[in-house]
Design an enzyme around this catalytic site. Structure first.
Site, short mmCIF file in Angstrom:
data_model
loop_
_atom_site.label_atom_id
_atom_site.label_comp_id
_atom_site.label_asym_id
_atom_site.label_seq_id
_atom_site.Cartn_x
_atom_site.Cartn_y
_atom_site.Cartn_z
N LEU A 1 91.74 50.33 16.26
CA LEU A 1 91.19 51.64 15.90
C LEU A 1 91.40 52.68 17.00
CD1 LEU A 1 87.85 50.42 14.29
CD2 LEU A 1 90.05 50.86 13.18
N GLY B 1 91.76 58.66 15.17
CA GLY B 1 92.11 58.99 13.78
C GLY B 1 91.21 58.22 12.81
N HIS B 2 91.04 56.92 13.05
CA HIS B 2 90.15 56.12 12.20
C HIS B 2 88.71 56.64 12.31
CE1 HIS B 2 93.39 53.06 13.24
NE2 HIS B 2 93.40 53.01 11.93
N GLY C 1 93.95 58.91 5.79
CA GLY C 1 94.50 59.92 6.70
C GLY C 1 95.79 60.52 6.17
N ASP D 1 99.58 59.15 6.94
CA ASP D 1 100.30 58.25 6.02
C ASP D 1 100.33 58.93 4.66
OD1 ASP D 1 100.50 55.61 7.72
OD2 ASP D 1 98.54 56.48 8.07
N SER E 1 98.13 53.28 15.51
CA SER E 1 97.92 52.00 16.20
C SER E 1 99.21 51.53 16.84
CB SER E 1 97.43 50.95 15.20
OG SER E 1 96.29 51.42 14.53
N ARG E 2 100.34 51.94 16.28
CA ARG E 2 101.64 51.48 16.80
C ARG E 2 102.04 52.24 18.07
NH1 ARG E 2 102.77 50.64 10.97
NH2 ARG E 2 103.23 48.42 10.73
P1 AMP Z 1 95.78 51.88 9.44
O1 AMP Z 1 94.75 51.14 10.22
O2 AMP Z 1 96.95 52.31 10.23
O3 AMP Z 1 96.12 51.18 8.14
O4 AMP Z 1 95.08 53.23 9.00
C1 AMP Z 1 93.85 53.24 8.31
C2 AMP Z 1 93.57 54.64 7.84
O5 AMP Z 1 93.52 55.50 8.98
C3 AMP Z 1 94.68 55.18 6.93
O6 AMP Z 1 94.09 55.94 5.89
C4 AMP Z 1 95.47 56.05 7.86
O7 AMP Z 1 96.14 57.09 7.21
C5 AMP Z 1 94.37 56.59 8.75
N1 AMP Z 1 94.94 57.10 10.00
C6 AMP Z 1 95.81 56.47 10.83
N2 AMP Z 1 96.17 57.29 11.84
C7 AMP Z 1 95.53 58.47 11.63
C8 AMP Z 1 95.49 59.71 12.31
N3 AMP Z 1 96.20 59.92 13.42
N4 AMP Z 1 94.72 60.70 11.81
C9 AMP Z 1 94.00 60.50 10.67
N5 AMP Z 1 93.97 59.34 9.98
C10 AMP Z 1 94.73 58.34 10.45
#
Ligand code: AMP
Length: 300
Positions: free
Chosen positions: A33, A36-37, A150, A153, A189-190
């Site tokens: 996390l 953004g999360h 977010g 994506d 996260s990457r």
């Molecule tokens: P992930 O853990 O990468 O699957 O992301 C989980 C949620 O967090 C998804 O809805 C992503 O679009 C959102 N997310 C990831 N990075 C960001 C960011 N920089 N800003 C806003 N939301 C994000």
């Protein structure tokens, strides 16, 4: 914060909360996390009386040569962040809890849809099937709620909105803005895979997208060729040392190629910094009565 690993218990718990009259905000994540999360958590907490987060690195959305195995995992750290953020429930199931042995049904996104044929869909076959599959399962568990995603994506948000419409899920999808580092780079996260040198290259992605957005809004009444600007943007990204997988402008609602009467344009890109694949996007607004997309179409 209660941590739940069993699917049925998660479902029953949220059913109970709804019966007590609570509204539920749900944020699906794959962990590792970042701010953004946490912005999604804040948005959910503002609009709902109960906030639930899922943390599940979903194997079905990774291609055979992608980073499923090495995807960063740190449940302890993530749980501490979510507890501090005031989350009520953290659902972190094992893989066989979500995909039990012997299951025979699957969710698939049509191959003939722009949802899979454009942007990331073209380069990650099966990815959005995996996303739709896990999100459908999660929505079946949460039941009626607001679900937060977010804009980083972007294609995923379009896929999920369509999933909700097609499957009649009782879910309100809420898309929150991309959270960025001070220099503009989209948090991901990457990003933690990047070496300091790659991180320097990677900032160029948001710089190029924002420069394009600025020239778009400055161009108001001047001739403006999106195709030319796209070419220049790709050159700039490559000069920074990035490998551009795609740099596309499409309809933000359908992800189809641009039409003449477009009121908004999604410009999205995927680039590799070293071995790390990064995505970002911006939305361009076309003021009423302007025909800049038309010009671009004619130039093609
Ligand atoms: P992930 O853990 O990468 O699957 O992301 C989980 C949620 O967090 C998804 O809805 C992503 O679009 C959102 N997310 C990831 N990075 C960001 C960011 N920089 N800003 C806003 N939301 C994000």
């Amino acid at each position: 914060m209660k941590i739940i690993s069993k699917a049925k218990l998660f479902q029953k718990t949220l059913e109970g909360e709804r019966r007590k009259g609570h509204s539920i905000g749900f944020i699906p994540t794959m962990g590792a996390l970042h701010a953004g999360h946490l912005a999604l958590v804040r948005a959910a907490k503002k609009q709902n009386s109960i906030t639930a987060v899922s943390l599940f690195v979903n194997p079905t959305q990774f291609g055979p040569h992608e980073d499923f195995k090495k995807y960063p995992r740190d449940l302890k750290r993530d749980a501490a962040l979510l507890r501090r953020a005031g989350v009520d429930y953290l659902f972190c199931p094992a893989v066989d809890e979500i995909y039990p042995k012997g299951e025979v049904f699957q969710v698939r996104v049509s191959d003939s849809s722009f949802l899979t044929q454009s942007l990331c869909g073209r380069f990650r076959p099966g990815h959005f099937d995996g996303v739709a599959m896990v999100v459908a399962k999660l929505f079946a568990l949460t039941g009626a709620c607001r679900a937060y995603f977010g804009a980083k994506d972007y294609q995923q948000t379009v896929v999920i909105k369509k999933l909700v419409r097609d499957m009649f899920f009782s879910i309100q999808v809420i898309v929150c803005p991309t959270v960025r580092d001070k220099d503009g780079m989209a948090l991901s996260s990457r990003n933690q895979y990047l070496s300091p040198g790659e991180r320097k290259q990677a900032v160029k992605i948001s710089q190029v997208l924002f420069a394009l957005k600025r020239s778009w809004s400055r161009a108001k009444r001047l001739p403006f060729s999106l195709e030319l600007v796209k070419k220049q943007a790709v050159r700039n990204l490559e000069q920074a040392g990035l490998r551009v997988q795609y740099f596309e402008a499409v309809d933000p609602e359908t992800l189809a190629p641009l039409r003449e009467s477009q009121s908004k344009i999604l410009v999205a890109t995927a680039c590799f910094a070293g071995k790390t694949r990064l995505i970002d996007n911006v939305i361009l607004c076309v003021p009423r009565g302007e025909t800049r997309v038309q010009k671009k179409t004619r130039e093609k």
